[in-house]
Design a protein around this motif. Structure first.
Motif, mmCIF file in Angstrom:
data_model
loop_
_atom_site.group_PDB
_atom_site.id
_atom_site.type_symbol
_atom_site.label_atom_id
_atom_site.label_comp_id
_atom_site.label_asym_id
_atom_site.label_seq_id
_atom_site.Cartn_x
_atom_site.Cartn_y
_atom_site.Cartn_z
ATOM 1 N N SER A 21 0.774 -1.237 0.041
ATOM 2 C CA SER A 21 0.018 -0.202 -0.014
ATOM 3 C C SER A 21 0.910 1.239 0.190
ATOM 4 O O SER A 21 0.401 2.372 -0.392
ATOM 5 C CB SER A 21 -0.943 0.159 1.127
ATOM 6 N N ASP A 22 2.018 1.167 0.635
ATOM 7 C CA ASP A 22 3.027 2.459 0.592
ATOM 8 C C ASP A 22 4.411 2.013 0.576
ATOM 9 O O ASP A 22 4.986 1.962 1.473
ATOM 10 C CB ASP A 22 2.541 2.961 1.896
ATOM 11 N N PRO A 23 4.929 1.682 -0.657
ATOM 12 C CA PRO A 23 6.299 1.292 -1.023
ATOM 13 C C PRO A 23 7.131 2.252 -0.507
ATOM 14 O O PRO A 23 8.192 2.021 0.003
ATOM 15 C CB PRO A 23 6.190 0.981 -2.428
ATOM 16 N N ASN A 24 7.013 3.484 -0.647
ATOM 17 C CA ASN A 24 7.945 4.626 -0.490
ATOM 18 C C ASN A 24 7.945 4.763 1.138
ATOM 19 O O ASN A 24 9.104 5.102 1.601
ATOM 20 C CB ASN A 24 7.180 5.684 -0.993
ATOM 21 N N GLY A 25 6.766 4.760 1.748
ATOM 22 C CA GLY A 25 6.926 4.740 3.107
ATOM 23 C C GLY A 25 7.958 3.378 3.976
ATOM 24 O O GLY A 25 8.731 3.757 4.601
ATOM 25 N N ALA A 26 7.492 2.383 3.351
ATOM 26 C CA ALA A 26 8.448 1.249 3.637
ATOM 27 C C ALA A 26 9.870 1.391 3.472
ATOM 28 O O ALA A 26 10.727 1.216 4.178
ATOM 29 C CB ALA A 26 7.657 0.017 3.154
ATOM 30 N N LEU A 27 10.226 2.016 2.376
ATOM 31 C CA LEU A 27 11.544 2.254 1.932
ATOM 32 C C LEU A 27 12.228 3.132 2.902
ATOM 33 O O LEU A 27 13.120 2.771 3.416
ATOM 34 C CB LEU A 27 11.785 3.003 0.503
ATOM 35 N N SER A 28 11.223 4.120 3.334
ATOM 36 C CA SER A 28 11.835 5.232 3.991
ATOM 37 C C SER A 28 12.315 4.559 5.703
ATOM 38 O O SER A 28 13.234 4.751 6.234
ATOM 39 C CB SER A 28 10.957 6.282 4.392
ATOM 40 N N TRP A 29 11.335 3.625 6.134
ATOM 41 C CA TRP A 29 11.468 2.870 7.315
ATOM 42 C C TRP A 29 12.717 2.041 7.394
ATOM 43 O O TRP A 29 13.552 2.286 8.050
ATOM 44 C CB TRP A 29 10.332 2.042 7.618
ATOM 45 N N ILE A 30 12.876 1.342 6.243
ATOM 46 C CA ILE A 30 14.068 0.326 6.097
ATOM 47 C C ILE A 30 15.399 1.117 5.972
ATOM 48 O O ILE A 30 16.392 0.701 6.679
ATOM 49 C CB ILE A 30 14.026 -0.795 5.360
ATOM 50 N N ARG A 31 15.376 2.316 5.239
ATOM 51 C CA ARG A 31 16.521 3.046 5.295
ATOM 52 C C ARG A 31 17.093 3.510 6.657
ATOM 53 O O ARG A 31 18.439 3.714 7.056
ATOM 54 C CB ARG A 31 16.478 4.199 4.278
ATOM 55 N N SER A 32 16.022 3.863 7.431
ATOM 56 C CA SER A 32 16.420 4.495 8.884
ATOM 57 C C SER A 32 16.698 3.462 9.778
ATOM 58 O O SER A 32 17.045 3.645 10.706
ATOM 59 C CB SER A 32 15.579 5.486 9.311
ATOM 60 N N GLU A 33 15.765 2.319 9.887
ATOM 61 C CA GLU A 33 15.669 1.421 10.895
ATOM 62 C C GLU A 33 16.461 -0.024 10.849
ATOM 63 O O GLU A 33 16.704 -0.795 11.923
ATOM 64 C CB GLU A 33 14.358 1.177 11.345
#
Length: 191
Positions: free
Chosen positions: A44-56
């Motif tokens: 539903s939100d691939p960009n949000g998921a990418l942001s999370w994995i980049r930081s966490e």
């Protein structure tokens, strides 16, 4: 039970579910839960998921999870997915490029094939074309063949032709025979 709890929790508060998953004692359980939650999120939100994995996410998990997310992103925006490949190690980026192109080929095979023709490496170009043509020939063998006819049938594109015909030989042998016969016709290549 734990997976279902985290997946359901993630539907209401992804960040909290993921932060809790990071704290799990079992490394295998933690990795499985994070993978499932991020996989669902990426739909539903691939960009949000990418942001999370980049930081966490840890570096090892980041590479694995990025590939999953990029395949989902490719459903919506293949060019954005391809642009993200620079964040991956070279071998992982190369492997994911083919997966992204397969997703793209399922949605817009002509655009995916046109992109593949622009790849600098002759080897990658040939591999990408083979993969795309295999996918395209499943959906529309005649259209894939017609498009492929714009390219030489030898050299780096011979594998792309083989991909179309190998698939068709097993699934639609009569179509394969009729398309091979068209390769033999001199007027076909001149048109």
């Amino acid at each position: 039970m734990t997976f279902a709890l985290f997946v359901n929790w993630a539907q209401y508060d992804r960040s909290a579910a993921l932060y809790a998953a990071v704290g799990l004692d079992s490394l295998r359980m933690r990795d499985d839960v994070i993978y499932r939650v991020v996989s669902e999120w990426s739909r539903s939100d691939p960009n949000g998921a990418l942001s999370w994995i980049r930081s966490e996410a840890t570096p090892g998990a980041r590479t694995h999870l990025t590939g999953q997310i990029l395949r989902e992103l490719a459903n919506h925006d293949p060019n954005a997915a391809l642009a993200e490949l620079d964040a991956l190690p070279p071998v992982a980026a190369s492997n994911e490029r083919y997966r992204i192109l397969e997703v793209w080929a399922d949605n817009d095979p002509e655009a995916a094939a046109s992109y593949a023709l622009e790849l600098e490496s002759a080897y990658e170009r040939g591999q990408a074309m083979s993969s795309i043509m295999r996918h395209w020939s499943r959906a529309d063998p005649t259209a894939s063949f017609e498009w492929l006819q714009k390219l030489p049938s030898d050299g780096p594109y011979a594998a792309a032709y083989r991909s179309v015909f190998e698939h068709l030989a097993g699934e639609q042998p009569q179509t394969a025979v009729s398309l091979v016969a068209r390769l033999e016709e001199p007027a076909t290549k001149a048109a």
